[in-house]
Scaffold this motif. Sequence first.
Motif, mmCIF file in Angstrom:
data_model
loop_
_atom_site.group_PDB
_atom_site.id
_atom_site.type_symbol
_atom_site.label_atom_id
_atom_site.label_comp_id
_atom_site.label_asym_id
_atom_site.label_seq_id
_atom_site.Cartn_x
_atom_site.Cartn_y
_atom_site.Cartn_z
ATOM 1 N N ARG A 117 -13.875 62.756 74.011
ATOM 2 C CA ARG A 117 -13.885 61.862 72.845
ATOM 3 C C ARG A 117 -13.899 62.652 71.546
ATOM 4 O O ARG A 117 -13.270 62.259 70.560
ATOM 5 C CB ARG A 117 -15.113 60.948 72.869
ATOM 6 C CG ARG A 117 -15.140 59.886 73.920
ATOM 7 C CD ARG A 117 -16.299 58.940 73.665
ATOM 8 N NE ARG A 117 -17.509 59.670 73.288
ATOM 9 C CZ ARG A 117 -18.411 59.243 72.406
ATOM 10 N NH1 ARG A 117 -18.236 58.105 71.783
ATOM 11 N NH2 ARG A 117 -19.481 59.972 72.133
ATOM 12 N N ILE A 118 -14.616 63.775 71.546
ATOM 13 C CA ILE A 118 -14.678 64.608 70.352
ATOM 14 C C ILE A 118 -13.352 65.326 70.144
ATOM 15 O O ILE A 118 -12.869 65.455 69.004
ATOM 16 C CB ILE A 118 -15.828 65.625 70.446
ATOM 17 C CG1 ILE A 118 -17.166 64.897 70.680
ATOM 18 C CG2 ILE A 118 -15.891 66.486 69.199
ATOM 19 C CD1 ILE A 118 -17.514 63.894 69.598
ATOM 20 N N GLU A 119 -12.733 65.800 71.214
ATOM 21 C CA GLU A 119 -11.420 66.419 71.097
ATOM 22 C C GLU A 119 -10.426 65.458 70.461
ATOM 23 O O GLU A 119 -9.631 65.837 69.585
ATOM 24 C CB GLU A 119 -10.916 66.860 72.474
ATOM 25 C CG GLU A 119 -11.657 68.045 73.063
ATOM 26 C CD GLU A 119 -11.062 68.484 74.387
ATOM 27 O OE1 GLU A 119 -10.208 67.736 74.928
ATOM 28 O OE2 GLU A 119 -11.441 69.551 74.885
ATOM 29 N N LYS A 120 -10.466 64.201 70.899
ATOM 30 C CA LYS A 120 -9.554 63.193 70.339
ATOM 31 C C LYS A 120 -9.892 62.896 68.886
ATOM 32 O O LYS A 120 -8.990 62.738 68.044
ATOM 33 C CB LYS A 120 -9.609 61.907 71.166
ATOM 34 C CG LYS A 120 -8.605 60.844 70.736
ATOM 35 C CD LYS A 120 -8.614 59.668 71.686
ATOM 36 C CE LYS A 120 -7.515 58.681 71.335
ATOM 37 N NZ LYS A 120 -7.638 58.104 69.994
ATOM 38 N N LEU A 121 -11.175 62.835 68.560
ATOM 39 C CA LEU A 121 -11.591 62.599 67.178
ATOM 40 C C LEU A 121 -11.070 63.706 66.268
ATOM 41 O O LEU A 121 -10.588 63.433 65.148
ATOM 42 C CB LEU A 121 -13.119 62.525 67.104
ATOM 43 C CG LEU A 121 -13.735 62.414 65.701
ATOM 44 C CD1 LEU A 121 -13.343 61.103 65.040
ATOM 45 C CD2 LEU A 121 -15.266 62.548 65.784
ATOM 46 N N VAL A 122 -11.153 64.949 66.721
ATOM 47 C CA VAL A 122 -10.665 66.081 65.936
ATOM 48 C C VAL A 122 -9.160 65.958 65.694
ATOM 49 O O VAL A 122 -8.678 66.135 64.569
ATOM 50 C CB VAL A 122 -11.018 67.412 66.644
ATOM 51 C CG1 VAL A 122 -10.255 68.575 66.043
ATOM 52 C CG2 VAL A 122 -12.520 67.663 66.557
ATOM 53 N N ARG A 123 -8.422 65.651 66.735
ATOM 54 C CA ARG A 123 -6.972 65.487 66.575
ATOM 55 C C ARG A 123 -6.650 64.335 65.626
ATOM 56 O O ARG A 123 -5.786 64.450 64.739
ATOM 57 C CB ARG A 123 -6.307 65.236 67.933
ATOM 58 C CG ARG A 123 -6.318 66.417 68.888
ATOM 59 C CD ARG A 123 -5.338 66.194 70.033
ATOM 60 N NE ARG A 123 -5.623 64.979 70.778
ATOM 61 C CZ ARG A 123 -6.424 64.919 71.840
ATOM 62 N NH1 ARG A 123 -7.037 66.021 72.257
ATOM 63 N NH2 ARG A 123 -6.615 63.779 72.472
#
Length: 250
Positions: A117-123
Motif C-alpha cells: 500500500r505504501i509502495e502504491k502511495l509513493v507511486r
Amino acid sequence: MTVTSEEELEGLRQIGRICANVLEAMRNALEPGITTAELDALGRRLMEAEGARSAPELAYGFPGATCISVNEEIAHGIPGPRVIRAGDLVNIDVSAEKNGFFADTGASFAVPPVDPRIEKLVRDGKRAMWAGIGAVGADKPLRGIGNAVGLFAKKNGYSLVRNLASHGVGRSLHDAPEAIATWPDRSERRVASNGLVLTVEPFLSLGADWAENGDDDEWTLYAEPMAPTVQYEHTIVATRSGPVVLTLPS
C-alpha cells in the motif's frame, strides 16, 4: 516572481538544477542505518559546493539545511539523530538560493521492504503532482491545479492534506501568489500570468486531511488524522506553451 528575461530564466534554471541534484544525491544515500542529520549534512555540502545556500535556513532560521520528515512526520522535519530503518517513509524537501534566485523541490521515498500500500502511495503521489503540473500554463486559472489533483485523489481513493499549499517562488522562498490550493477550491479566482514561477506540491494521503504541529518543536508537522502521507514538489514556470519544470536533475 514573474520571469521577464532570459537571464532571469537561466538563474532560475541554475538553482533549480542544484536543488534537484541535491535531492537526487540524498535519495541515493538513503538507506537503513543513516541518520537524518547525516543526510542533511550531505545536502549542505553539495549546496555549498555549488555556491548555494539553504533557503529555509536563510529565510526562516530553520535548524537544518533541508527538511527531512519520517513516517508520522509529513513536513518540516528537523534533521537530527533519528536513524532511518527499513520500512520507513521518508520525505526530503530541498530548497535553496543562489544569486538571488530560489527554487524548491521535494519527494517521498519508501525504504524497502515496505507494505505494498505504501509502495502504491509513493507511486501515486508522484502521479498526483504531475496531474497538477499539467494544469499549469499562462492565462490558466490556478484552481485548475487543485481540481486536477483532487480528481486524481478521488478516483484513486486518497485524501489530500488541505492546509499545506503550493506557492509562488523565485525571488524568495515563499513569493506571491501565496496559498495555491492543491485540492479543489471553488473560492480560487486567480489566473497564472505568463512567466509566473510557482511550486506544485500536493500532499497525498491514506486518510489524513490536515497537518498539525506536534509538542516537540515549533517546526515539525504531523498528519491529522494520523495516516501515511507523501509529498512531491517541483518548481514550475507557467508559459503560453504550458509548464516548464525547473527542478529536474542534470
